[in-house]
Design a protein around this motif. Structure first.
Motif, PDB file in Angstrom:
ATOM      1  N   LEU A  37     -62.878 -14.354  37.752  1.00  0.00           N
ATOM      2  CA  LEU A  37     -61.526 -14.176  38.544  1.00  0.00           C
ATOM      3  C   LEU A  37     -61.439 -15.471  39.000  1.00  0.00           C
ATOM      4  O   LEU A  37     -62.394 -16.210  39.617  1.00  0.00           O
ATOM      5  CB  LEU A  37     -61.536 -13.024  39.634  1.00  0.00           C
ATOM      6  CG  LEU A  37     -61.629 -11.672  39.167  1.00  0.00           C
ATOM      7  CD1 LEU A  37     -62.196 -10.797  40.219  1.00  0.00           C
ATOM      8  CD2 LEU A  37     -60.321 -11.219  38.519  1.00  0.00           C
ATOM      9  N   GLY A  38     -60.074 -16.197  38.988  1.00  0.00           N
ATOM     10  CA  GLY A  38     -59.960 -17.121  39.614  1.00  0.00           C
ATOM     11  C   GLY A  38     -58.920 -17.203  40.772  1.00  0.00           C
ATOM     12  O   GLY A  38     -58.662 -15.768  41.335  1.00  0.00           O
ATOM     13  N   GLY A 170     -68.230 -23.231  42.758  1.00  0.00           N
ATOM     14  CA  GLY A 170     -68.362 -22.335  42.034  1.00  0.00           C
ATOM     15  C   GLY A 170     -69.049 -22.573  40.659  1.00  0.00           C
ATOM     16  O   GLY A 170     -69.116 -23.667  40.138  1.00  0.00           O
ATOM     17  N   PRO A 171     -69.105 -21.485  39.569  1.00  0.00           N
ATOM     18  CA  PRO A 171     -68.571 -19.841  39.883  1.00  0.00           C
ATOM     19  C   PRO A 171     -69.559 -19.419  41.065  1.00  0.00           C
ATOM     20  O   PRO A 171     -70.869 -19.631  41.152  1.00  0.00           O
ATOM     21  CB  PRO A 171     -68.601 -19.309  38.720  1.00  0.00           C
ATOM     22  CG  PRO A 171     -69.684 -20.123  37.907  1.00  0.00           C
ATOM     23  CD  PRO A 171     -69.616 -21.598  38.204  1.00  0.00           C
ATOM     24  N   CYS A 216     -61.170 -22.412  40.442  1.00  0.00           N
ATOM     25  CA  CYS A 216     -60.541 -23.418  39.656  1.00  0.00           C
ATOM     26  C   CYS A 216     -59.131 -22.897  39.152  1.00  0.00           C
ATOM     27  O   CYS A 216     -59.126 -21.735  39.034  1.00  0.00           O
ATOM     28  CB  CYS A 216     -61.400 -24.109  38.592  1.00  0.00           C
ATOM     29  SG  CYS A 216     -61.715 -22.850  37.332  1.00  0.00           S
ATOM     30  N   VAL A 217     -58.235 -23.793  38.688  1.00  0.00           N
ATOM     31  CA  VAL A 217     -57.075 -23.456  38.211  1.00  0.00           C
ATOM     32  C   VAL A 217     -57.156 -23.785  36.642  1.00  0.00           C
ATOM     33  O   VAL A 217     -57.373 -24.851  36.118  1.00  0.00           O
ATOM     34  CB  VAL A 217     -55.854 -24.479  38.858  1.00  0.00           C
ATOM     35  CG1 VAL A 217     -54.771 -24.054  38.262  1.00  0.00           C
ATOM     36  CG2 VAL A 217     -56.152 -24.289  40.394  1.00  0.00           C
ATOM     37  N   ALA A 328     -65.339 -24.451  31.284  1.00  0.00           N
ATOM     38  CA  ALA A 328     -66.115 -24.150  32.477  1.00  0.00           C
ATOM     39  C   ALA A 328     -65.314 -23.364  33.389  1.00  0.00           C
ATOM     40  O   ALA A 328     -65.799 -22.274  34.134  1.00  0.00           O
ATOM     41  CB  ALA A 328     -66.571 -25.360  33.177  1.00  0.00           C
ATOM     42  N   CYS A 329     -63.922 -23.385  33.519  1.00  0.00           N
ATOM     43  CA  CYS A 329     -62.958 -22.549  34.558  1.00  0.00           C
ATOM     44  C   CYS A 329     -62.775 -21.098  34.012  1.00  0.00           C
ATOM     45  O   CYS A 329     -63.257 -20.265  34.554  1.00  0.00           O
ATOM     46  CB  CYS A 329     -61.826 -23.378  34.681  1.00  0.00           C
ATOM     47  SG  CYS A 329     -60.603 -22.325  35.896  1.00  0.00           S
ATOM     48  N   SER A 330     -62.253 -21.119  32.804  1.00  0.00           N
ATOM     49  CA  SER A 330     -62.065 -19.720  32.227  1.00  0.00           C
ATOM     50  C   SER A 330     -63.111 -19.238  31.449  1.00  0.00           C
ATOM     51  O   SER A 330     -63.213 -17.909  30.884  1.00  0.00           O
ATOM     52  CB  SER A 330     -60.820 -19.880  31.327  1.00  0.00           C
ATOM     53  OG  SER A 330     -60.904 -20.560  30.123  1.00  0.00           O
TER      54      SER A 330
END
Length: 419
Positions: A37-38, A170-171, A216-217, A328-330
């Motif tokens: 989750l973001g 994170g994550p 992160c966005v 790396a974010c999604s």
């Protein structure tokens, strides 16, 4: 003679409690969906209970209460549940709402980051205060025997939302759970029409919810677009042709690009989640003789990556640098490639060496035009000394005619078709 009687009474109480303890009220928290989750993202969840019955020893749930908490498992910032949780139908047990019960929006009280004393109860204690509670109401029986959804957060706008101010990095992994020792429940053990007897039941905390937060966005993964003012050395782009000289002695091909810096739109990692490395890249060229990747260094969390090669890219060929990894974010996969050509003299980037390249050179150095992407030196620093000066014009002419430090006459030479 009094001691045996006392022992008998004590034994009877123990046996009674033992019989009641055979019945169990188990509460589980489950999440609808999976995956990381973001910030500001929401996941639906359900808190449900299951009441067992042994030999008709209870007539259904009379009361339950518990506390909720979120535990950071690996250094993440605390999450305030009063800001994160929005529940629908609280409690979801209609029998615990007026007039059969005495719960009014019983969603817990914020204490620190926790929510305490969520729950509800039937009107088994004949409340008279406040007066709108009926006395001797016909309380429903067998509540919980078939399982009950006590709290439901699976509608739009309801659920567990990661607060936007929870932090960065994170994550991080979290556990959403009922606080140990906080679950209590009573069951109806007898009634005579209006008077109800309730007793504690064995309360068991069941499943919790493990979830990961990626602070992160999300940005669509891609190679960063080239732009005017950012040199090729700092951000390589697809279709660039190195037009600079191939030799510093006129005999051997000993100059050319041997370091490539690639910038992405977001932080990247290997396909398996490991920090970005050579394993995420491959290299090929139109001659079938590409250099190898000796080393990979990264900055900005894997957003900018520099590839150090075993030698310069192949002369008069296209070299393809391919990437296969993930955001790396999604954590969504991303694959792509960049083609880089090497043709001395090709200042105007059309894949051939001819007099038009000398014209383009003069336009750049006399400030008649500016490069649409990159910087002037990307195209005009023919001798590779880091800046453009009159010696570069001399060097360009030598490349065209095959004199000086050129290894051949480059006029009329072309690149193969770009892959």
């Amino acid at each position: 003679m009094k001691a045996p009687r006392a022992i008998a009474i004590t034994l009877a109480l123990v046996l009674a409690n033992f019989a009641i303890a055979q019945d169990t009220f188990t509460v589980n928290i489950t999440r609808d969906g999976s995956g990381p989750l973001g910030l500001n993202e929401t996941f639906p969840f359900v808190i449900e209970g299951q009441l067992t019955v042994t030999d008709g020893s209870n007539l259904g749930l009379a009361f339950f209460a518990f506390d909720l908490e979120v535990v950071p498992n690996d250094g993440g910032d605390p999450i305030n549940l009063s800001l994160a949780v929005n529940m629908l139908g609280a409690p979801g047990v209609s029998e615990f709402e007026k007039p059969a019960g005495y719960s009014v929006d019983f969603t817990g009280t914020p204490v620190g980051n926790d929510l305490i004393q969520l729950g509800g109860g039937t009107n088994t204690i004949n409340n008279t205060d406040p007066p709108d509670f009926p006395v001797g109401v016909n309380v429903p029986q067998n509540v919980g025997h078939g399982g009950i959804e006590m709290y439901v957060a699976n509608e739009p706008g309801f659920g567990f939302t990661i607060p936007g101010d929870v932090g960065s990095g994170g994550p991080f992994n979290y556990t959403f759970r009922i606080k140990e020792g906080s679950l209590h429940a009573n069951v109806i053990t007898s009634f005579d029409g209006s008077d109800y007897v309730v007793d504690p039941v064995n309360a068991v905390i069941g499943a919790d919810v493990q979830f990961e937060v990626v602070l992160c966005v999300p940005v669509p993964a891609a190679f960063a677009e080239p732009q005017a003012g950012i040199s090729f050395a700092n951000r390589a782009w697809d279709g660039f042709v190195d037009a600079r000289r191939e030799s510093n002695d006129g005999n051997t091909v000993n100059q050319g690009l041997d370091t490539i810096t690639i910038e992405f739109t977001t932080e990247m990692e290997n396909a398996d989640g490991a920090p970005i490395s050579a394993a995420a890249f491959s290299i090929s060229d139109t001659a079938g003789t590409p250099p190898t990747i000796d080393n990979v260094t990264s900055s900005d969390g894997g957003k900018t990556v520099t590839l150090e090669l075993s030698g310069h890219i192949t002369l008069q060929q296209w070299t393809t640098f391919s990437f296969d990894g993930r955001d790396a974010c999604s954590q969504a996969g991303f694959s792509g490639s960049i083609d880089i050509g090497f043709l001395p003299c090709d200042v105007n980037q059309d894949g051939r060496c001819n007099p038009l390249d000398v014209t383009k050179f003069r336009q750049y150095v006399n400030d008649i035009i500016e490069p649409d992407i990159g910087i002037e030196d990307d195209y005009t620093d023919i001798n590779r000394n880091g800046s453009t000066n009159p010696l570069d014009l001399t060097g360009l002419r030598q490349l065209v005619f095959g004199t000086g430090l050129a290894t051949k006459v480059w006029a009329g030479e072309v690149l193969p078709a770009q892959p």
